[in-house]
Motif scaffolding. Structure first.
Motif, PDB file in Angstrom:
ATOM      1  N   ARG A   1       0.835  -1.192   0.000  1.00  0.00           N
ATOM      2  CA  ARG A   1       0.000   0.000   0.000  1.00  0.00           C
ATOM      3  C   ARG A   1       0.879   1.256   0.000  1.00  0.00           C
ATOM      4  NH1 ARG A   1      -5.403  -0.965   1.500  1.00  0.00           N
ATOM      5  NH2 ARG A   1      -5.632   1.195   0.795  1.00  0.00           N
ATOM      6  N   TYR A   2       0.510   2.214  -0.840  1.00  0.00           N
ATOM      7  CA  TYR A   2       1.243   3.478  -0.906  1.00  0.00           C
ATOM      8  C   TYR A   2       0.924   4.320   0.325  1.00  0.00           C
ATOM      9  CZ  TYR A   2       2.797   8.094  -2.378  1.00  0.00           C
ATOM     10  OH  TYR A   2       3.416   9.317  -2.432  1.00  0.00           O
ATOM     11  N   ILE A   3       1.983   4.810   0.982  1.00  0.00           N
ATOM     12  CA  ILE A   3       1.861   5.621   2.194  1.00  0.00           C
ATOM     13  C   ILE A   3       2.369   7.026   1.900  1.00  0.00           C
ATOM     14  CG2 ILE A   3       2.543   5.881   4.618  1.00  0.00           C
ATOM     15  CD1 ILE A   3       0.917   3.368   4.106  1.00  0.00           C
ATOM     16  N   ASP A   4       1.618   8.041   2.325  1.00  0.00           N
ATOM     17  CA  ASP A   4       2.022   9.428   2.087  1.00  0.00           C
ATOM     18  C   ASP A   4       1.540  10.264   3.267  1.00  0.00           C
ATOM     19  OD1 ASP A   4       1.885  12.242   0.960  1.00  0.00           O
ATOM     20  OD2 ASP A   4       2.556  11.173  -0.835  1.00  0.00           O
ATOM     21  N   PHE A   5       2.472  11.024   3.889  1.00  0.00           N
ATOM     22  CA  PHE A   5       2.020  11.830   5.025  1.00  0.00           C
ATOM     23  C   PHE A   5       2.876  13.062   5.277  1.00  0.00           C
ATOM     24  CE2 PHE A   5       4.990   8.827   6.996  1.00  0.00           C
ATOM     25  CZ  PHE A   5       5.636   9.556   7.985  1.00  0.00           C
ATOM     26  N   GLU A   6       2.277  13.980   6.001  1.00  0.00           N
ATOM     27  CA  GLU A   6       2.909  15.229   6.417  1.00  0.00           C
ATOM     28  C   GLU A   6       3.071  15.188   7.935  1.00  0.00           C
ATOM     29  OE1 GLU A   6       4.225  19.334   6.010  1.00  0.00           O
ATOM     30  OE2 GLU A   6       4.108  17.609   4.678  1.00  0.00           O
TER      31      GLU A   6
ATOM     32  N   GLN B   1      -0.509  21.354  -0.610  1.00  0.00           N
ATOM     33  CA  GLN B   1      -0.408  20.116   0.162  1.00  0.00           C
ATOM     34  C   GLN B   1      -1.780  19.454   0.292  1.00  0.00           C
ATOM     35  OE1 GLN B   1       1.424  21.811   3.726  1.00  0.00           O
ATOM     36  NE2 GLN B   1       3.342  20.782   3.215  1.00  0.00           N
ATOM     37  N   ILE B   2      -2.790  20.258   0.530  1.00  0.00           N
ATOM     38  CA  ILE B   2      -4.153  19.731   0.633  1.00  0.00           C
ATOM     39  C   ILE B   2      -4.578  19.090  -0.690  1.00  0.00           C
ATOM     40  CG2 ILE B   2      -6.573  20.364   0.979  1.00  0.00           C
ATOM     41  CD1 ILE B   2      -4.886  20.461   3.538  1.00  0.00           C
ATOM     42  N   LYS B   3      -4.261  19.753  -1.795  1.00  0.00           N
ATOM     43  CA  LYS B   3      -4.598  19.208  -3.109  1.00  0.00           C
ATOM     44  C   LYS B   3      -3.869  17.884  -3.345  1.00  0.00           C
ATOM     45  CE  LYS B   3      -4.545  20.274  -8.063  1.00  0.00           C
ATOM     46  NZ  LYS B   3      -4.161  21.252  -9.114  1.00  0.00           N
ATOM     47  N   HIS B   4      -2.604  17.821  -2.955  1.00  0.00           N
ATOM     48  CA  HIS B   4      -1.829  16.587  -3.106  1.00  0.00           C
ATOM     49  C   HIS B   4      -2.454  15.452  -2.299  1.00  0.00           C
ATOM     50  CE1 HIS B   4       1.591  13.860  -3.339  1.00  0.00           C
ATOM     51  NE2 HIS B   4       1.554  13.770  -2.020  1.00  0.00           N
ATOM     52  N   MET B   5      -2.831  15.724  -1.066  1.00  0.00           N
ATOM     53  CA  MET B   5      -3.451  14.688  -0.228  1.00  0.00           C
ATOM     54  C   MET B   5      -4.745  14.186  -0.845  1.00  0.00           C
ATOM     55  SD  MET B   5      -2.896  16.181   3.623  1.00  0.00           S
ATOM     56  CE  MET B   5      -1.294  16.840   4.133  1.00  0.00           C
ATOM     57  N   GLU B   6      -5.515  15.108  -1.404  1.00  0.00           N
ATOM     58  CA  GLU B   6      -6.769  14.742  -2.063  1.00  0.00           C
ATOM     59  C   GLU B   6      -6.496  13.799  -3.238  1.00  0.00           C
ATOM     60  OE1 GLU B   6     -10.801  17.369  -2.408  1.00  0.00           O
ATOM     61  OE2 GLU B   6      -8.950  18.235  -3.192  1.00  0.00           O
TER      62      GLU B   6
ATOM     63  N   ILE C   1      -5.602  10.291  -1.939  1.00  0.00           N
ATOM     64  CA  ILE C   1      -6.805   9.587  -1.491  1.00  0.00           C
ATOM     65  C   ILE C   1      -7.605   9.075  -2.686  1.00  0.00           C
ATOM     66  CG2 ILE C   1      -9.055   9.898  -0.370  1.00  0.00           C
ATOM     67  CD1 ILE C   1      -7.693  11.832   1.561  1.00  0.00           C
ATOM     68  N   ASN C   2      -7.696   9.878  -3.740  1.00  0.00           N
ATOM     69  CA  ASN C   2      -8.458   9.482  -4.934  1.00  0.00           C
ATOM     70  C   ASN C   2      -7.835   8.286  -5.644  1.00  0.00           C
ATOM     71  OD1 ASN C   2     -10.344  11.505  -4.517  1.00  0.00           O
ATOM     72  ND2 ASN C   2      -9.363  12.968  -5.899  1.00  0.00           N
ATOM     73  N   GLN C   3      -6.543   8.032  -5.386  1.00  0.00           N
ATOM     74  CA  GLN C   3      -5.867   6.874  -5.979  1.00  0.00           C
ATOM     75  C   GLN C   3      -5.777   5.717  -4.988  1.00  0.00           C
ATOM     76  OE1 GLN C   3      -4.843   6.500  -9.145  1.00  0.00           O
ATOM     77  NE2 GLN C   3      -5.660   8.521  -9.643  1.00  0.00           N
ATOM     78  N   ASP C   4      -6.570   5.800  -3.908  1.00  0.00           N
ATOM     79  CA  ASP C   4      -6.628   4.757  -2.873  1.00  0.00           C
ATOM     80  C   ASP C   4      -5.322   4.610  -2.088  1.00  0.00           C
ATOM     81  OD1 ASP C   4      -9.288   4.088  -3.317  1.00  0.00           O
ATOM     82  OD2 ASP C   4      -8.778   2.654  -4.889  1.00  0.00           O
ATOM     83  N   GLY C   5      -4.529   5.673  -2.048  1.00  0.00           N
ATOM     84  CA  GLY C   5      -3.345   5.651  -1.202  1.00  0.00           C
ATOM     85  C   GLY C   5      -3.742   5.933   0.249  1.00  0.00           C
ATOM     86  N   ILE C   6      -2.875   5.569   1.171  1.00  0.00           N
ATOM     87  CA  ILE C   6      -3.113   5.847   2.587  1.00  0.00           C
ATOM     88  C   ILE C   6      -2.411   7.155   2.919  1.00  0.00           C
ATOM     89  CG2 ILE C   6      -2.738   5.055   4.957  1.00  0.00           C
ATOM     90  CD1 ILE C   6      -2.871   2.201   3.922  1.00  0.00           C
TER      91      ILE C   6
END
Length: 206
Positions: free
Chosen positions: A98-103, A122-127, A130-135
């Motif tokens: 699973r792809y993990i991405d966080f701030e 950053q908010i746009k990136h997180m969105e 999420i749309n690609q089913d990343g965590i």
């Protein structure tokens, strides 16, 4: 050394990852070692990689060097540089496929977390993650209490939209306690956020 953003604005070092205030009454060998949040997370990620639990890295920030002085033939001193582009989030990697991405952010405010600590890109990136089913999530530290929380990005986006429509410009600590996960501080690893990620993954399967 002077840094500038791509739009020409001067870069000013923020205190979002500043060291917690030292308290001589605490046990420095465990509860407070004077580490920044970034250092704690880097140490945690190294622990995960060494034990083949997960592969998570801090993202490098692309920098364009524009001025260098050569006081000695064997040494160069960078005098001025620019960030090539706005950064997205601090960390990314993979855990169990699973792809993990966080701030990661820290605040000295004892009752709330200011949303000004985050940026629109950053908010746009997180969105997008999420749309690609990343965590995707944020790790938030309240330095006054030495407390670290994991808040899923979907909740952060909800609070951001609330602000955008005229609501409060911060997330209360009570809201973070309600929607987030408290991560007990340990020794190895220091901030064991993977346990929370595992619980989130299991909740998706229900």
């Amino acid at each position: 050394m002077k840094f500038n953003y791509p739009n020409g604005k001067k870069y000013v070092q923020k205190n979002s990852l500043s060291k917690p205030v030292s308290n001589s009454t605490k046990d420095h060998s465990y509860s407070n070692r004077g580490m920044t949040l970034e250092e704690d997370l880097n140490e945690t990620n190294e622990f995960y990689r060494e034990r083949k639990i997960a592969v998570i890295h801090k993202k490098p920030t692309p920098v364009q060097i524009v001025k260098v002085d050569y006081p000695k033939r064997s040494a160069a001193v960078i005098k001025e540089a620019y960030f090539k582009q706005a950064s997205t989030t601090d960390y990314n990697g993979i855990y169990k496929g699973r792809y993990i991405d966080f701030e990661a952010k820290e605040t000295k405010n004892p009752t709330s977390f200011p949303l000004q600590n985050f940026h629109e890109h950053q908010i746009k990136h997180m969105e997008e993650v999420i749309n690609q089913d990343g965590i995707c999530f944020v790790i938030l530290r309240f330095s006054k209490y030495e407390q670290v929380y994991l808040l899923e990005a979907r909740h952060l986006l909800s609070f951001w939209r609330r602000m955008a429509t005229g609501g409060r410009k911060s997330i209360t600590k009570e809201e973070i306690e309600e929607h987030g996960f408290l991560i007990p501080l340990g020794f190895q690893p220091r901030i064991d956020y993977i346990k929370v990620i595992e619980a989130i993954i299991q909740s998706y399967k229900r």
